[in-house]
Scaffold this motif. Structure first.
Motif, PDB file in Angstrom:
ATOM      1  N   LYS A   1       0.843  -1.139   0.125  1.00 49.62           N
ATOM      2  CA  LYS A   1       0.011  -0.134  -0.125  1.00 49.62           C
ATOM      3  C   LYS A   1       0.772   1.144  -0.151  1.00 49.62           C
ATOM      4  CE  LYS A   1      -3.717  -2.215  -0.083  1.00 49.62           C
ATOM      5  NZ  LYS A   1      -4.821  -2.318   0.887  1.00 49.62           N
TER       6      LYS A   1
ATOM      7  N   TYR B   1      -1.309   5.267   3.789  1.00 51.32           N
ATOM      8  CA  TYR B   1      -2.275   4.254   4.346  1.00 51.32           C
ATOM      9  C   TYR B   1      -1.841   4.118   5.740  1.00 51.32           C
ATOM     10  CZ  TYR B   1      -4.711   2.187   0.506  1.00 51.32           C
ATOM     11  OH  TYR B   1      -5.377   2.186  -0.665  1.00 51.32           O
TER      12      TYR B   1
ATOM     13  N   LEU C   1      -4.841  -6.530   7.584  1.00 47.05           N
ATOM     14  CA  LEU C   1      -4.781  -6.948   6.148  1.00 47.05           C
ATOM     15  C   LEU C   1      -4.773  -5.850   5.177  1.00 47.05           C
ATOM     16  CD1 LEU C   1      -7.534  -9.811   5.689  1.00 47.05           C
ATOM     17  CD2 LEU C   1      -4.900  -9.773   5.630  1.00 47.05           C
ATOM     18  N   LEU C   2      -5.362  -4.673   5.815  1.00 51.21           N
ATOM     19  CA  LEU C   2      -5.614  -3.321   4.671  1.00 51.21           C
ATOM     20  C   LEU C   2      -4.099  -2.753   4.469  1.00 51.21           C
ATOM     21  CD1 LEU C   2      -8.618  -1.269   5.346  1.00 51.21           C
ATOM     22  CD2 LEU C   2      -7.737  -1.926   3.267  1.00 51.21           C
TER      23      LEU C   2
ATOM     24  N   THR D   1      -8.996  -3.396  11.868  1.00 55.61           N
ATOM     25  CA  THR D   1      -8.850  -3.159  10.347  1.00 55.61           C
ATOM     26  C   THR D   1     -10.568  -3.828   9.832  1.00 55.61           C
ATOM     27  OG1 THR D   1      -6.750  -3.642  10.173  1.00 55.61           O
ATOM     28  CG2 THR D   1      -8.141  -4.258   8.385  1.00 55.61           C
ATOM     29  N   PHE D   2     -10.986  -4.909  10.487  1.00 52.90           N
ATOM     30  CA  PHE D   2     -12.384  -5.312   9.980  1.00 52.90           C
ATOM     31  C   PHE D   2     -13.426  -4.249  10.193  1.00 52.90           C
ATOM     32  CE2 PHE D   2     -12.764  -9.453   7.701  1.00 52.90           C
ATOM     33  CZ  PHE D   2     -11.005  -9.565   7.954  1.00 52.90           C
TER      34      PHE D   2
ATOM     35  N   ALA E   1     -15.405  -2.729   7.209  1.00 53.88           N
ATOM     36  CA  ALA E   1     -16.711  -3.112   6.772  1.00 53.88           C
ATOM     37  C   ALA E   1     -18.002  -2.041   7.252  1.00 53.88           C
ATOM     38  CB  ALA E   1     -16.923  -4.380   7.981  1.00 53.88           C
TER      39      ALA E   1
ATOM     40  N   THR F   1     -18.093   1.518   4.732  1.00 60.03           N
ATOM     41  CA  THR F   1     -18.379   0.968   3.405  1.00 60.03           C
ATOM     42  C   THR F   1     -19.814   0.469   3.142  1.00 60.03           C
ATOM     43  OG1 THR F   1     -17.219  -1.127   3.867  1.00 60.03           O
ATOM     44  CG2 THR F   1     -15.982   0.542   2.724  1.00 60.03           C
TER      45      THR F   1
ATOM     46  N   THR G   1     -22.888   2.413   1.280  1.00 63.53           N
ATOM     47  CA  THR G   1     -23.381   1.929   0.127  1.00 63.53           C
ATOM     48  C   THR G   1     -25.011   1.698   0.428  1.00 63.53           C
ATOM     49  OG1 THR G   1     -21.435   0.587  -0.216  1.00 63.53           O
ATOM     50  CG2 THR G   1     -23.278  -0.216  -1.445  1.00 63.53           C
TER      51      THR G   1
ATOM     52  N   PRO H   1     -17.576   2.829  -2.640  1.00 61.52           N
ATOM     53  CA  PRO H   1     -17.460   3.581  -1.517  1.00 61.52           C
ATOM     54  C   PRO H   1     -15.785   4.012  -1.127  1.00 61.52           C
ATOM     55  CG  PRO H   1     -18.047   1.363  -0.850  1.00 61.52           C
ATOM     56  CD  PRO H   1     -18.436   1.630  -2.472  1.00 61.52           C
TER      57      PRO H   1
ATOM     58  N   VAL I   1      -7.787   3.843  -4.904  1.00 59.95           N
ATOM     59  CA  VAL I   1      -6.847   2.671  -4.080  1.00 59.95           C
ATOM     60  C   VAL I   1      -5.541   3.234  -4.524  1.00 59.95           C
ATOM     61  CG1 VAL I   1      -6.041   0.485  -4.262  1.00 59.95           C
ATOM     62  CG2 VAL I   1      -8.451   0.606  -4.082  1.00 59.95           C
TER      63      VAL I   1
ATOM     64  N   PHE J   1     -14.508  -3.797  -5.620  1.00 62.13           N
ATOM     65  CA  PHE J   1     -13.932  -4.597  -4.611  1.00 62.13           C
ATOM     66  C   PHE J   1     -12.395  -4.593  -4.904  1.00 62.13           C
ATOM     67  CE2 PHE J   1     -18.386  -5.352  -4.431  1.00 62.13           C
ATOM     68  CZ  PHE J   1     -18.713  -5.294  -2.927  1.00 62.13           C
TER      69      PHE J   1
ATOM     70  N   ALA K   1     -20.746  -8.094   2.470  1.00 62.08           N
ATOM     71  CA  ALA K   1     -21.261  -6.997   1.957  1.00 62.08           C
ATOM     72  C   ALA K   1     -22.447  -7.348   1.316  1.00 62.08           C
ATOM     73  CB  ALA K   1     -20.202  -5.961   1.177  1.00 62.08           C
TER      74      ALA K   1
ATOM     75  N   LEU L   1     -26.201  -6.278   2.360  1.00 57.09           N
ATOM     76  CA  LEU L   1     -26.796  -5.259   1.782  1.00 57.09           C
ATOM     77  C   LEU L   1     -28.209  -5.793   1.308  1.00 57.09           C
ATOM     78  CD1 LEU L   1     -23.865  -3.548   0.172  1.00 57.09           C
ATOM     79  CD2 LEU L   1     -25.358  -2.472   1.774  1.00 57.09           C
TER      80      LEU L   1
HETATM   81  C1  HEM Z   1     -19.842  -2.221  -0.492  1.00 62.66           C
HETATM   82  C2  HEM Z   1     -18.588  -2.813   0.419  1.00 62.66           C
HETATM   83  C3  HEM Z   1     -17.442  -2.882   0.073  1.00 62.66           C
HETATM   84  C4  HEM Z   1     -16.552  -2.214  -0.675  1.00 62.66           C
HETATM   85  C5  HEM Z   1     -16.902  -1.676  -2.129  1.00 62.66           C
HETATM   86  C6  HEM Z   1     -14.922  -2.725  -0.281  1.00 62.66           C
HETATM   87  C7  HEM Z   1     -14.027  -2.256  -1.303  1.00 62.66           C
HETATM   88  C8  HEM Z   1     -12.753  -2.725  -1.176  1.00 62.66           C
HETATM   89  C9  HEM Z   1     -11.605  -2.376  -1.883  1.00 62.66           C
HETATM   90  C10 HEM Z   1     -11.585  -1.529  -3.024  1.00 62.66           C
HETATM   91  C11 HEM Z   1     -10.495  -2.799  -1.081  1.00 62.66           C
HETATM   92  C12 HEM Z   1      -9.166  -2.745  -1.386  1.00 62.66           C
HETATM   93  C13 HEM Z   1      -8.372  -1.737  -0.796  1.00 62.66           C
HETATM   94  C14 HEM Z   1      -7.166  -1.379  -1.221  1.00 62.66           C
HETATM   95  O1  HEM Z   1      -6.336  -2.087  -1.787  1.00 62.66           O
HETATM   96  O2  HEM Z   1      -6.799  -0.140  -0.623  1.00 62.66           O
HETATM   97  C15 HEM Z   1     -10.898  -3.685  -0.076  1.00 62.66           C
HETATM   98  C16 HEM Z   1     -10.144  -4.220   1.068  1.00 62.66           C
HETATM   99  C17 HEM Z   1     -10.632  -4.979   1.887  1.00 62.66           C
HETATM  100  N1  HEM Z   1     -12.165  -5.079   2.420  1.00 62.66           N
HETATM  101 FE1  HEM Z   1     -13.403  -4.129   1.558  1.00 62.66          FE
HETATM  102  N2  HEM Z   1     -15.246  -3.251   0.760  1.00 62.66           N
HETATM  103  C18 HEM Z   1     -16.469  -3.354   1.125  1.00 62.66           C
HETATM  104  C19 HEM Z   1     -17.066  -4.152   2.399  1.00 62.66           C
HETATM  105  C20 HEM Z   1     -15.894  -4.827   3.214  1.00 62.66           C
HETATM  106  C21 HEM Z   1     -16.649  -5.614   4.224  1.00 62.66           C
HETATM  107  C22 HEM Z   1     -17.876  -5.464   4.774  1.00 62.66           C
HETATM  108  C23 HEM Z   1     -15.455  -6.195   5.009  1.00 62.66           C
HETATM  109  C24 HEM Z   1     -15.363  -7.136   6.075  1.00 62.66           C
HETATM  110  C25 HEM Z   1     -16.332  -7.554   6.561  1.00 62.66           C
HETATM  111  C26 HEM Z   1     -14.243  -5.466   4.143  1.00 62.66           C
HETATM  112  C27 HEM Z   1     -12.800  -5.849   4.422  1.00 62.66           C
HETATM  113  C28 HEM Z   1     -11.993  -5.644   3.708  1.00 62.66           C
HETATM  114  C29 HEM Z   1     -10.610  -5.928   4.175  1.00 62.66           C
HETATM  115  C30 HEM Z   1     -10.208  -6.741   5.406  1.00 62.66           C
HETATM  116  C31 HEM Z   1      -9.601  -5.567   2.986  1.00 62.66           C
HETATM  117  C32 HEM Z   1      -8.211  -5.688   3.185  1.00 62.66           C
HETATM  118  C33 HEM Z   1      -8.031  -6.890   1.919  1.00 62.66           C
HETATM  119  C34 HEM Z   1      -6.417  -7.102   1.859  1.00 62.66           C
HETATM  120  O3  HEM Z   1      -5.707  -6.250   1.608  1.00 62.66           O
HETATM  121  O4  HEM Z   1      -6.163  -8.306   1.986  1.00 62.66           O
HETATM  122  N3  HEM Z   1     -14.753  -4.777   3.054  1.00 62.66           N
HETATM  123  N4  HEM Z   1     -12.363  -3.225   0.148  1.00 62.66           N
END
Ligand code: HEM
Length: 466
Positions: A80, A84, A96-97, A269-270, A274, A277, A281, A337, A341, A404, A417, A421
């Motif tokens: 990242k 970040y 993870l993020l 992070t979670f 979570a 976003t 949405t 949302p 990135v 995503f 998600a 939703l």
């Molecule tokens: C509409 C809902 C959501 C959208 C559009 C979304 C979108 C994204 C995007 C674009 C990333 C990549 C971010 C990056 O690389 O900087 C990401 C990563 C992540 N999201 Fe979501 N997210 C949503 C909901 C959620 C929910 C509900 C959770 C958990 C229950 C979650 C957990 C994570 C985690 C832990 C990462 C990091 C993954 C990694 O790097 O391995 N997200 N999300």
């Protein structure tokens, strides 16, 4: 050498003129709305690939699908962007993020099998319970225009805490301690992000905001650690709850163990990844339904057909909500949302024969721009869920739809998600007819804090259905 290397490669790419040494440092300042508008203009003026210099830092803006694919899938651009960690590191830690490759690999290998379909199915009851409570809260606003955002953020925070950490924090019922800490921590994070002077640690360190931030993060860390320790005792004495949260499952898992500190980072992070976003949405979906009464009617018909007028939603029902699922997908096309990135380039990354992203540069991936591009989407600002009919999905240009993200670092919460939703839509449309003053997508001017939202709020009005 490094700067010359950056400079040599950057010359091949267009971008706005900047000041000597400072580059474009002052071109992207202002309020969240102004910064969003400036960034949008930049992506529109220089589609596909462009560059800016923030002082010595070279940042590419990328929105060409082929380049997005390369960046998402390459280990060279896996890490990242440093902001970040700079802005979110204190509360996200090594989750993870923000984690870099070795930690990320280990954590993701442990978490992914635990966060499986069976576990997600068991969360549906929790989603339904809290959205039902949301309905009661919304009923208090019937008959007048109001902003959905706070009700939805409270609700999704309750849902996230219960599913991820197994704790009922009662935000919707008025227990606001966690809501207030997170709200303020995120507010300080973006106040810092939007003030160039606060980017410098040595300046930020002396501010009241910094002190307040440390205090709040201290409270948050203590809360999470105490919870983890309590859960550890439950696991060791065999007194675990019947319905397991991600935290219960992580502690019970016989796979390699994470330390308390590592689990704390993942929990926080979670919660951050979570709750907001999903909340924004959900708000955008309801605004879109308010704007398109015919689509709202089709969603209601589908819900009534699957559940009957009073039936309870169960996890087996979710895949049957085909039209609703298209509504959700179309909403995150127009309103991802996380519209951007950012990644760091670890080693030269060739995009084309004579085009390289040089080691040391940063990239800002404009997800929202490719998803609204006239090049890949017919009439892109039209809200049309049928773009996601199975026969239409095949025609979507590869990597022009990435709400995503994609590649190894894709969102782990995508299914969660979509399930949450769907439950929200089915619960709310059965009780209320939704309306909004917004007439078109174009009319909704956006801003970004941590996630996007309308500059003038999620304004809707509700009518109770008979
Ligand atoms: C509409 C809902 C959501 C959208 C559009 C979304 C979108 C994204 C995007 C674009 C990333 C990549 C971010 C990056 O690389 O900087 C990401 C990563 C992540 N999201 Fe979501 N997210 C949503 C909901 C959620 C929910 C509900 C959770 C958990 C229950 C979650 C957990 C994570 C985690 C832990 C990462 C990091 C993954 C990694 O790097 O391995 N997200 N999300």
């Amino acid at each position: 050498w490094n700067r010359r290397h950056l400079y040599r490669h950057s010359r091949k790419v267009p971008g706005p003129h900047g000041l000597p040494l400072l580059g474009n440092l002052f071109d992207f300042t202002g309020t969240p709305s102004e910064i969003y508008d400036k960034t949008t203009k930049y992506f529109e003026t220089y589609p596909n690939l462009a560059k800016v210099w923030f002082g010595p830092k070279l940042v590419y803006g990328v929105s060409k699908p082929e380049y997005l694919e390369k960046i998402f899938s390459s280990l060279t651009s896996f890490d990242k962007e440093e902001s970040y960690r700079k802005f979110g590191g204190a509360f996200l830690g090594d989750g993870l993020l923000t984690a870099s490759l070795p930690t990320w690999k280990r954590h993701r290998k442990i978490i992914l099998p635990i966060f499986n379909q069976k576990v997600l199915n068991s969360f549906v009851e929790i989603f339904a319970k809290h959205f039902q409570f949301l309905n009661d809260e919304m009923e208090k606003h019937v008959g007048r225009e109001f902003d959905l955002y706070e009700l939805l953020t409270r609700c999704t925070l309750d849902i996230t805490c219960e599913t991820i950490m197994g704790v009922e924090v009662g935000t919707q019922k008025g227990e606001l301690f966690l809501f207030k800490w997170l709200d303020r921590i995120l507010e300080i994070t973006y106040l810092r992000q939007y003030s160039i002077w606060y980017h410098f640690d040595f300046m930020f360190k002396w501010t009241q905001l910094h002190k307040e931030n440390l205090r709040l993060i201290g409270e948050l860390n203590r809360f999470t650690e105490e919870l983890i320790n309590k859960k550890r005792v439950q696991v060791s004495t065999g007194c675990t709850p019947n319905r397991k949260s991600l935290l219960d499952l992580l502690l019970e898992s016989s796979a390699e163990k994470l330390t308390t500190d590592e689990i704390k980072d993942e929990m926080q992070t979670f919660i951050i990844a979570a709750s907001d976003t999903t909340a924004v949405t959900a708000c955008f979906i309801l605004v879109m339904l308010g704007m398109h009464p015919q689509i709202q009617n089709r969603v209601l018909e589908e819900t009534n057909l699957i559940l009957g007028p009073d039936g309870r939603l169960e996890y087996q029902d979710i895949p049957r909500f085909e039209y609703t699922s298209r509504v959700i997908k179309e909403t995150v096309r127009l309103f991802p949302p996380g519209p951007y990135v950012a990644r760091h380039i670890e080693a030269d990354l060739p995009l084309e024969e004579n085009l390289v992203l040089p080691k040391g540069a940063s990239v800002l991936l404009g997800l929202i721009h490719v998803q609204r591009s006239t090049e890949f989407w017919k009439d892109p600002l039209k809200f049309d869920p049928d773009r996601f009919l199975p026969k239409e999905v095949e025609k979507i240009y590869p990597h022009s739809y990435v709400p995503f993200a994609s590649g190894p670092r894709t969102c782990v919460g995508k299914k969660y998600a979509l399930m949450s939703l769907t439950t929200m839509v089915a619960t709310v449309v059965r009780k209320f007819k939704i309306g909004t003053e917004y007439k078109s997508v174009d009319e909704i001017k956006l801003k970004t804090n941590m996630v996007i939202r309308p500059q003038t709020g999620f304004k809707v009005w509700l009518e109770l259905r008979k």
